[in-house]
Design a protein around this motif. Sequence first.
Motif, PDB file in Angstrom:
ATOM      1  N   ALA A 711       0.831  -1.214   0.000  1.00  0.00           N
ATOM      2  CA  ALA A 711       0.000   0.000   0.000  1.00  0.00           C
ATOM      3  C   ALA A 711       0.860   1.256   0.000  1.00  0.00           C
ATOM      4  O   ALA A 711       0.573   2.226  -0.715  1.00  0.00           O
ATOM      5  N   GLN A 712       1.929   1.262   0.785  1.00  0.00           N
ATOM      6  CA  GLN A 712       2.824   2.427   0.813  1.00  0.00           C
ATOM      7  C   GLN A 712       3.480   2.637  -0.549  1.00  0.00           C
ATOM      8  O   GLN A 712       3.565   3.769  -1.043  1.00  0.00           O
ATOM      9  N   GLU A 714       2.337   1.562  -3.463  1.00  0.00           N
ATOM     10  CA  GLU A 714       1.307   1.929  -4.430  1.00  0.00           C
ATOM     11  C   GLU A 714       0.944   3.404  -4.306  1.00  0.00           C
ATOM     12  O   GLU A 714       0.738   4.091  -5.303  1.00  0.00           O
ATOM     13  N   ARG A 715       0.892   3.904  -3.067  1.00  0.00           N
ATOM     14  CA  ARG A 715       0.555   5.317  -2.863  1.00  0.00           C
ATOM     15  C   ARG A 715       1.598   6.219  -3.506  1.00  0.00           C
ATOM     16  O   ARG A 715       1.267   7.205  -4.191  1.00  0.00           O
ATOM     17  N   ARG A 719       1.137   8.812  -6.766  1.00  0.00           N
ATOM     18  CA  ARG A 719       1.526  10.225  -6.724  1.00  0.00           C
ATOM     19  C   ARG A 719       2.425  10.569  -7.898  1.00  0.00           C
ATOM     20  O   ARG A 719       2.273  11.624  -8.527  1.00  0.00           O
ATOM     21  N   ARG A 875      -9.097  -0.977  -0.304  1.00  0.00           N
ATOM     22  CA  ARG A 875      -8.207   0.159  -0.017  1.00  0.00           C
ATOM     23  C   ARG A 875      -7.573   0.702  -1.290  1.00  0.00           C
ATOM     24  O   ARG A 875      -7.502   1.911  -1.506  1.00  0.00           O
ATOM     25  N   SER A 876      -7.122  -0.228  -2.170  1.00  0.00           N
ATOM     26  CA  SER A 876      -6.500   0.199  -3.423  1.00  0.00           C
ATOM     27  C   SER A 876      -7.500   0.996  -4.267  1.00  0.00           C
ATOM     28  O   SER A 876      -7.158   2.022  -4.858  1.00  0.00           O
ATOM     29  N   GLN A 878     -10.044   2.718  -3.168  1.00  0.00           N
ATOM     30  CA  GLN A 878     -10.212   4.022  -2.521  1.00  0.00           C
ATOM     31  C   GLN A 878      -9.064   4.959  -2.870  1.00  0.00           C
ATOM     32  O   GLN A 878      -9.267   6.137  -3.178  1.00  0.00           O
ATOM     33  N   GLU A 879      -7.842   4.423  -2.823  1.00  0.00           N
ATOM     34  CA  GLU A 879      -6.664   5.249  -3.091  1.00  0.00           C
ATOM     35  C   GLU A 879      -6.714   5.805  -4.512  1.00  0.00           C
ATOM     36  O   GLU A 879      -6.449   6.984  -4.747  1.00  0.00           O
ATOM     37  N   HIS A 880      -7.078   4.951  -5.476  1.00  0.00           N
ATOM     38  CA  HIS A 880      -7.153   5.407  -6.864  1.00  0.00           C
ATOM     39  C   HIS A 880      -8.233   6.470  -7.026  1.00  0.00           C
ATOM     40  O   HIS A 880      -8.021   7.489  -7.704  1.00  0.00           O
ATOM     41  N   GLN A 882      -9.533   8.479  -4.710  1.00  0.00           N
ATOM     42  CA  GLN A 882      -9.181   9.715  -3.995  1.00  0.00           C
ATOM     43  C   GLN A 882      -8.172  10.536  -4.783  1.00  0.00           C
ATOM     44  O   GLN A 882      -8.325  11.752  -4.942  1.00  0.00           O
ATOM     45  N   GLN A 883      -7.112   9.874  -5.275  1.00  0.00           N
ATOM     46  CA  GLN A 883      -6.096  10.629  -6.015  1.00  0.00           C
ATOM     47  C   GLN A 883      -6.647  11.110  -7.352  1.00  0.00           C
ATOM     48  O   GLN A 883      -6.292  12.196  -7.814  1.00  0.00           O
TER      49      GLN A 883
END
Length: 1045
Positions: A711-712, A714-715, A719, A875-876, A878-880, A882-883
């Motif tokens: 996750a770290q 991927e974040r 970015r 979670r993945s 959500q991350e996509h 959100q960004q």
Amino acid sequence: MEPVCLVEPVPSSGALQVNPAALGLLRGLTRPLHVLAVFGPCGTGKSFLMDRLAGQGEGFPRSPGIWVWCLPHPTQPDQALVLLDTEGFTEQEGDETKLSRLFVLNVLLSSVFVYNTRSEGDPQRQLDRLTYVRDLPRVVRVLDEFSSENSFLLSSVLPDFVWCLRDVAPDPCLDEVLEATDHELDSALSSPQDSEDSPSSCVQRLFPCRKLFHFCSPRADGGHGKPPAPTDQLHPMFQEQMGRFKDYALSRSPKTVVGKRVVDGAFLADFLERVVDLLSRDEPVLLNELCSDLQQEGSDYSVGYPMDPMGGAPLRRAAVSSAQPSVPEPKMERVVPLQVSRPALPVLAKVAPGTAQPGAMEEPMCLIENSPDGELQLNQRALALLQSVSQPVVVVAIAGLYRTGKSYLLNRLAGKDRGGFSLGATVQSHTKGIWMWCLPHPRRAGHTLVLLDTEGLGDVEKGDAKNDVWIFTLAVLLSGTLVYNSLGTIDQRALEQLHYVTELTEHIKVKVAGEGGRQKGEDSAEFVHFFPAFVWAVRDFTLQLELDGREITEDEYLENALKRRQGQPEKLDLPKKYLRQYFPSRKCFVFDRPAPRCDLARLDELPEAALSPDFLEPAQRFCSHIHQHAGTKTLPGGHVVTGTLLGNLAVTYVIAIRSGAVPCMESAVLALAQIENSAAVGEAVAVYEEQLEWRAALPTESVQELLEVHAQCEREALRAFMARAFKDDEQQYQQQLKDKLDSKRAELCHRNEEASSDRCKAVLMELSQELEERVREGSYSVPGGYQRFLADQREMVEKYQRVPWKGIMAAEVLQEFLKSKETVAQAVLQTDQSLTDRQREIEAERARAEAAEREAQLSQEMQAKTEQLLQDQTRSHQEHVQQLTAKMEQDRKQLLAEQERALALKLQAAEVLQEFLKSKETVAQAVLQTDQSLTDRQREIEAERARAEAAEREAQRSQEMQAKTEQLLQDQTRSHQEHVQQLTAKMEQDRKQLLAEQERALALKLQEQERLLREGFRGEAARLEQQMQSLRQEMNRPQDTCSIL
């Protein structure tokens, strides 16, 4: 450890030698290294500064050579901190060769190079004492075949340069400047040096990141002399200043070499030995060749693998205590980051957004060649250099008639009195094609200034006038600021010579649809999105800036010249009209002749004092305006253009021109977006792999731990992608990235299982040797042997359980191992004569019950793993989202800003039109009053109708602009919603696949339960039923995949 001498001078010869003991300590550092080196005059407190960084009272001795101190990094646990303290140099002449070599070693070994001096007199004089920096380009080369561009290439590999100025008297002005500029060194320097070879000029040219930190006296009484030993006796202001310096120095990236490869201690030790050997033989250090050789020879460098900073075993692979058996180390996993190279410059690998980039070319190069037959073609070597610049670029192009001094003006802009763009002194045109010069921006850190000098227009020796139009068109399309250079005054003749502006609509298309030049619906507002700011430089200007008896500014002079004159034919007004429409941002500078006519032929040889003050003053204002106000080159939508993008733009436009087509700005941007977005996906994957290399240590103890690392990584990858991608309206490339990262996660899980399985099998093989030896010897084929066998097997399992860091496959591998030994256990059981038949049956049932319990435990672990994977997919997703949402909001704001700017320009144009119509109102009223066929009432009606028509036209324009803005925003919202729906559908598909896996697991559990019931193990079957109930509840729980939106 204490500091040890790393490099020491040989007293007899003055050569340098490396301390083998210190090399051994370095080779024990297997984490990424953060290397800080200090260099400077004697008696300036270098060692004291290093001791403060180490958090120690006194550590470094005051001894010759270079001393090294290896410590755990105080803020980055995955890195080791290496401090280098070097002997100081004196005012008197000493062994300059030795000191020069020590300086080169400090620069090449460090990730942050600290130059430490005291504040005595003019601070810049202290910087100019660093004369050894002049030798750096001669001694160190990146590519031997690109020796002329060595300074340009060096700036991509050299460390941060930090100047520590000590014992500075309180200076609020200096404090304010440094705080406002984030401690940029250039902001504190005085005017540029006369000599390009001065140390301060070399520092500015060679080092990509330059900082200045100043310190008051460390003594509490403010006096000078040896600082106090206890930290609490230091001056409070010094402690505050030291804190700022320490925060910066320790936050920088780890040490890298050519290709942005992070190094460990073993690599640095081998690198040091090679460099010392080359310096001792007075041979140049060829960095690319040296690093390539070391990489091939040292394949066991453990870069990025978390190890003990003092050497030895990995932190997470600590040796088992002496009470435990030694086991072979498992296969270690290492992730190799993706390397990206470019034609002709293989060392300039891909660099992440925000890091330092090459910022200086030794001299200009021809970017677009103009062959004798009029064909335009790109110089591949210059193109490769431009594409290696990944910093944002500020592009300034100059155009104008030939032999008007364009090149000389650009050389002034580059800060070069001599050299630079070549000047001609005859009536022939000198510059051919478009020449390029990339330099560090003098006022914006992290930006590159790109100067484009174009071939003179109107050359009588050129047969094809259309070639001039293409040169001018390319200058408009590639630049962010266009300087038009002319002689004399801005009169009708000068405007007629600028007829190229009127032809832009025939040689540039905005939209893809349609044929030919200007498309239906295109207007000046759409051209404004692409066109640069316009600066008119009027040379050899001898008139007074006065109009109607009052003084006017240069800008007012230009605007007055661009006004439409009453009674003037529309054809003569076209250059003015298009200049006003296409270049709403306009500026003007007028220059006197720089020198007497007799000296113009050798203008580039004249010293500053020989130039006319009436030329120098506007020249200074011109350079200041360009440096301060020339904006970063951007594409529609606000995407910042880098050197890489600018090179791709040049390729696209030149190919279109050579094929006979009209360059289309929209299609060029779309083609650029495809190239850049594909590169953004590659860069994001490389960032993921690089982050994984630093963070991951396989095998992990749990799936959750592995997924947190993923996750770290991927974040950070997302970015990097969002920072570089643009115009990915359908989110095609983001989906590609998501698929690749999902694949990387699956690959990572598989490798983690393999690493865990390998280690567990190795541990069991080691631990079971004694048990198997006893079985072969028949030690258990005696009465009571079965109980001894069970006791020894339990002891072996207990030892196995105590071995740390076996990973997630520990239970499964143990179960497989014990299953493989069931035949042996049954054989021992049957041969044990001390047991009755009933006891044998009980023992067999107990063995089956233990096996069933282990199977149940494995099922629980599998269920937990499945649930964790499902949660990570959520979670993945959500991350996509959100960004992506943040990116869409940023794009929306940029679009609104552009639309507001376009609207302001339309209003400005409307005001100009209104003024023109007002100027005609008097004529219209006179005609109206003289029309005897109309009554007074009819005249009033006609006047009201004219005003109503004007108001209606204005309202219609505003409505069209508003509708267009709303349509663009709606399209962005639709695109965002579609992408979210696609991501949600993909997530639902993945969830169904996981449910199918859970159903298969449930079916296996049912089979196992039926077997247990048949064999009479009701307790074990009841426990299994509880697990199945829990699994059914998990499967039936509703999954709201849209709740995160």
